[in-house]
Write a protein that holds these residues in place. Structure first.
Motif, PDB file in Angstrom:
ATOM      1  N   ALA A 214      -6.225  -7.078   1.598  1.00  0.00           N
ATOM      2  CA  ALA A 214      -7.289  -6.818   0.627  1.00  0.00           C
ATOM      3  C   ALA A 214      -7.213  -5.385   0.114  1.00  0.00           C
ATOM      4  O   ALA A 214      -7.335  -5.130  -1.097  1.00  0.00           O
ATOM      5  N   MET A 215      -6.992  -4.433   1.026  1.00  0.00           N
ATOM      6  CA  MET A 215      -6.914  -3.024   0.619  1.00  0.00           C
ATOM      7  C   MET A 215      -5.698  -2.770  -0.270  1.00  0.00           C
ATOM      8  O   MET A 215      -5.772  -2.013  -1.239  1.00  0.00           O
TER       9      MET A 215
ATOM     10  N   LYS B   6     -11.689  -3.183   8.050  1.00  0.00           N
ATOM     11  CA  LYS B   6     -10.756  -2.367   7.264  1.00  0.00           C
ATOM     12  C   LYS B   6     -10.565  -0.993   7.906  1.00  0.00           C
ATOM     13  O   LYS B   6      -9.444  -0.471   7.979  1.00  0.00           O
TER      14      LYS B   6
ATOM     15  N   TYR C 189       0.882  -1.165   0.000  1.00  0.00           N
ATOM     16  CA  TYR C 189       0.000   0.000   0.000  1.00  0.00           C
ATOM     17  C   TYR C 189       0.921   1.216   0.000  1.00  0.00           C
ATOM     18  O   TYR C 189       1.639   1.454   0.973  1.00  0.00           O
TER      19      TYR C 189
ATOM     20  N   HIS D  30      -4.111  -3.298  -7.851  1.00  0.00           N
ATOM     21  CA  HIS D  30      -4.556  -4.077  -9.010  1.00  0.00           C
ATOM     22  C   HIS D  30      -5.988  -3.776  -9.437  1.00  0.00           C
ATOM     23  O   HIS D  30      -6.511  -4.453 -10.338  1.00  0.00           O
ATOM     24  N   GLY D  31      -6.622  -2.787  -8.793  1.00  0.00           N
ATOM     25  CA  GLY D  31      -7.951  -2.381  -9.219  1.00  0.00           C
ATOM     26  C   GLY D  31      -9.053  -3.376  -8.922  1.00  0.00           C
ATOM     27  O   GLY D  31     -10.096  -3.374  -9.586  1.00  0.00           O
ATOM     28  N   THR D  32      -8.833  -4.225  -7.928  1.00  0.00           N
ATOM     29  CA  THR D  32      -9.842  -5.214  -7.555  1.00  0.00           C
ATOM     30  C   THR D  32     -10.769  -4.641  -6.481  1.00  0.00           C
ATOM     31  O   THR D  32     -10.560  -3.543  -5.970  1.00  0.00           O
ATOM     32  N   LYS D  33     -11.787  -5.412  -6.149  1.00  0.00           N
ATOM     33  CA  LYS D  33     -12.685  -5.073  -5.044  1.00  0.00           C
ATOM     34  C   LYS D  33     -12.924  -6.342  -4.222  1.00  0.00           C
ATOM     35  O   LYS D  33     -14.005  -6.929  -4.251  1.00  0.00           O
ATOM     36  N   ILE D  34     -11.888  -6.742  -3.514  1.00  0.00           N
ATOM     37  CA  ILE D  34     -11.961  -7.989  -2.754  1.00  0.00           C
ATOM     38  C   ILE D  34     -12.753  -7.758  -1.467  1.00  0.00           C
ATOM     39  O   ILE D  34     -12.385  -6.938  -0.630  1.00  0.00           O
ATOM     40  N   ASP D  35     -13.829  -8.498  -1.331  1.00  0.00           N
ATOM     41  CA  ASP D  35     -14.741  -8.326  -0.196  1.00  0.00           C
ATOM     42  C   ASP D  35     -14.913  -9.633   0.578  1.00  0.00           C
ATOM     43  O   ASP D  35     -15.967  -9.895   1.149  1.00  0.00           O
TER      44      ASP D  35
ATOM     45  N   HIS E 180      -4.209  -5.012  -2.221  1.00  0.00           N
ATOM     46  CA  HIS E 180      -4.477  -5.641  -3.514  1.00  0.00           C
ATOM     47  C   HIS E 180      -5.413  -4.772  -4.348  1.00  0.00           C
ATOM     48  O   HIS E 180      -5.197  -4.569  -5.555  1.00  0.00           O
ATOM     49  N   ASP E 181      -6.431  -4.216  -3.704  1.00  0.00           N
ATOM     50  CA  ASP E 181      -7.384  -3.369  -4.423  1.00  0.00           C
ATOM     51  C   ASP E 181      -6.711  -2.137  -5.020  1.00  0.00           C
ATOM     52  O   ASP E 181      -6.933  -1.795  -6.185  1.00  0.00           O
TER      53      ASP E 181
END
Length: 228
Positions: free
Chosen positions: A174-175, A213, A128, A181-186, A177-178
């Motif tokens: 998760a934050m 989070k 991050y 890489h533009g993901t929305k891991i929930d 990675h989001d």
């Protein structure tokens, strides 16, 4: 392993330089200023009253022995899972604790890996920008949902309310990675092998994961404030 779980290289996971010191672990990306690891931040901001009480109760020497043995078992367990995901063979165990770790790794594999639909990466470095970095055990699709998955070992079964640090760790990964890489891991998943022969699965998602989070970010900001 590829014949059991599809591996999909959807993202390029950039390697980070890991720097270990007596003050904790940091990671550096290229020529950027190093940032602290997620595990170091969690450790520094942990309320250690319960741990200190346990050390007092059993004695420092016994506490050190238990922690050293648990770390050895945990390392062997993660090594087993990593070798499975690589499609590589395990070397012969060098001692009984290592063998126990091997068994615990295969216990998690046998119980849960049939529910992993895709592997995007394992031992994944995540960053991050200007905040923190770390390595998560697995990113992929678990039970049909994109997820951050972490593997843990424990001497005794866990309870949900005891593992806030695990959920904050999942939140951090998760934050990262989001944002990278533009993901929305929930979806966050903790799979635990207990040394009594059992396993446990803990998950977090939705409003609960969003709350965790926010808790992680508040904890992070408190940690960063101590560095000023």
């Amino acid at each position: 392993m590829a014949n059991l779980i599809p591996v999909k290289n959807l993202y390029t996971y950039e390697r980070l330089e890991r720097i270990d010191s007596p003050k904790g672990r940091t990671y550096r990306r290229g020529e950027e200023v190093p940032v602290h690891s997620v595990t170091t931040i969690l450790d520094k901001m942990k309320d250690k009253a319960t741990l200190d009480a346990w050390v007092q109760r059993v004695g420092q020497a016994e506490a050190d022995r238990i922690k050293t043995e648990a770390a050895h078992v945990g390392t062997a367990m993660h090594f087993t899972i990593e070798k499975f995901l690589e499609g590589s063979s395990l070397p012969t165990a060098e001692d009984w604790l290592q063998l126990r770790g091997y068994e615990m790794g295969y216990r998690l594999i046998n119980k849960y890996f049939g529910s992993i639909d895709e592997v995007w990466g394992f031992e994944v470095p995540l960053y991050y920008p200007e905040k923190y970095a770390g390595t998560t055990d697995l990113v992929g699709v678990f039970r049909g949902r994109p997820a951050i998955v972490d593997f843990k070992q424990s001497l005794k079964p866990k309870k949900y309310e005891w593992i806030t640090d695990y959920f904050h760790q999942l939140s951090a990964y998760a934050m990262a990675h989001d944002i990278l890489h533009g993901t929305k891991i929930d979806f966050g998943v903790v799979l635990v092998a207990v040394q009594d022969g059992t396993t446990q699965e803990f998950t977090t998602t939705g409003r609960e994961f969003e709350r965790q989070k926010k808790e992680w970010m508040a904890r992070l900001e408190k940690f960063l404030a101590t560095l000023v």
